[in-house]
Design an enzyme around this catalytic site. Structure first.
Site, short mmCIF file in Angstrom:
data_model
loop_
_atom_site.label_atom_id
_atom_site.label_comp_id
_atom_site.label_asym_id
_atom_site.label_seq_id
_atom_site.Cartn_x
_atom_site.Cartn_y
_atom_site.Cartn_z
CB ALA A 26 17.05 -19.50 5.83
CB SER A 28 16.75 -17.19 -0.45
OG SER A 28 17.40 -16.30 -0.90
CG LEU A 52 15.10 -24.68 2.73
CD1 LEU A 52 14.52 -23.67 3.90
CD2 LEU A 52 16.02 -25.68 3.81
CB CYS A 121 6.47 -20.58 2.02
SG CYS A 121 7.97 -20.82 2.55
CB CYS A 220 9.32 -18.29 -4.64
SG CYS A 220 8.52 -19.78 -3.81
#
Length: 385
Positions: A26, A28, A52, A121, A220
């Protein structure tokens, strides 16, 4: 709930594999996740990067260190994947993120509680929606840039531990992961004692352009950092009273949802306290839209109850002694804890200050994360007047 001592023969999970793993990293768009993906690839794993897309209408650019998930972040992640030499994709999880994280965040504040969206999350997106999709596509693990460790014991069981560097430890927001999720989690940054400057230097040596990119802060999905404004846009403004512990009105507010237990700034109280000392938010009552304030000493609590427990392995039985962390950047405090009819009952060895319902209490046995639960109520050290 008995306290257990970790077995002596333990190794980080990503160093005990007999074969290369198919790893979904993942990414970011920040430096931590980029270095984590690079380390996983360097270790010989078959790594694929994924960014994502968590916002239905992402901004083109970040505002300094605020926010994330912008188009700029996606491009930064893609450039990092190109340098590392791994495939890269963007997956749209915006609807799931809105339902499980943003809507939950708003509902919790509306109910007078203080949620932790990062923890939610991890539980619902990174190690649920993302992990489920990864496993369905044949991946073995999800890799992130979190600072924490997954340790494998001799018997094959896995444990979540704090990062080697306590200053960067993020195990608190991972305390919701169960044994199934831990079995497929990889944290390449967690077992090395390196400063953030050293991580950035490593990124620069690897040719990653995100080496000097600011870390993201705050929530975020609230890029400007104005949580109260964000909530007001969704819940509307509702004027109510700010009262002291005796019930006397000392000010007004535009929505009880805009406060959290322990808050000192932004109270806009016109009447000073008799002793001249600062006042803090002690209680939030969404039923009558009232916020109660008082002295710092009234924030002390001696016990709490917590619901929805999640265990990083087998649920412990009986009463045990642990340390507890109550906030993402808080310290540890010694507690005794016991699971009673599905509710976690926690008693503090010394009063703890500013404990907010809605936040998580995470239990530790040494560096091992035992599990977490959502704080439902607290017992004050001193009763209200």
């Amino acid at each position: 709930m008995t306290s257990q001592t970790p077995q002596t023969s333990q190794r980080p999970a990503d160093r005990t594999q007999d074969r290369p793993l198919r790893v979904l990293a993942a990414m970011s768009g920040g430096v931590d996740s980029a270095v984590a993906a690079a380390r996983a690839a360097e270790a010989g794993h078959d790594v694929t990067g994924v960014h994502l897309a968590l916002s239905a209408n992402p901004q083109s650019f970040r505002t300094g260190a605020r926010g994330c998930c912008t188009i700029e972040d996606s491009r930064d992640a893609r450039r990092a994947a190109d340098v590392i030499g791994i495939p890269f994709y963007v997956w749209d999880l915006a609807e799931r993120f809105r339902e499980d994280v943003v809507d939950d965040f708003v509902a919790e504040y509306e109910a007078g509680r203080t949620p932790n969206p990062c923890l939610r999350c991890n539980e619902k997106i990174k190690f649920a929606a993302l992990l489920d999709k990864a496993l369905a596509l044949g991946f073995d693990a999800v890799c992130t840039g979190h600072y924490a460790q997954v340790i494998v014991n001799e018997d094959g069981t896995r444990e979540l531990h704090r990062a080697s560097d306590m200053a960067k430890d993020q195990s608190y927001v991972l305390g919701v992961l169960d044994d199934r999720q831990l079995a497929h989690a990889m944290f390449p940054l967690g077992d090395t004692v390196t400063t953030k400057d050293e991580i950035r230097a490593e990124a620069e040596r690897r040719g990653l352009a995100v080496a000097k990119k600011p870390d993201s802060h705050d929530i975020c999905f609230i890029a400007d950092g104005d949580t109260q404004g964000f909530l007001a846009n969704r819940l509307g403004r509702a004027e109510g009273d700010i009262v002291d512990e005796s019930g006397e009105k000392v000010g007004t507010h535009e929505g009880a949802y805009g406060f959290t237990i322990g808050q000192r700034k932004g109270l806009r109280i016109g009447t000073p306290a008799p002793d001249g000392k600062p006042r803090y938010v002690l209680d939030i009552s969404p039923v009558d839209n009232t916020v109660t304030v008082g002295p710092a000493a009234s924030l002390d609590v001696t016990a709490l109850t917590a619901i929805k427990p999640r265990w990083c392995g087998v649920a412990p039985a009986g009463r045990g002694t642990y340390t507890a962390q109550l906030r993402a950047h808080g310290g540890e405090t010694e507690v005794t804890a016991e699971l009673v009819d599905g509710t976690l009952e926690v008693t503090f060895a010394e009063p703890a200050r500013g404990v907010a319902p809605g936040q998580a209490v995470v239990l530790y046995d040494g560096t091992r994360v035992v599990g977490s639960a959502t704080i439902a109520s607290t017992v004050r050290a001193t009763a209200a007047v």
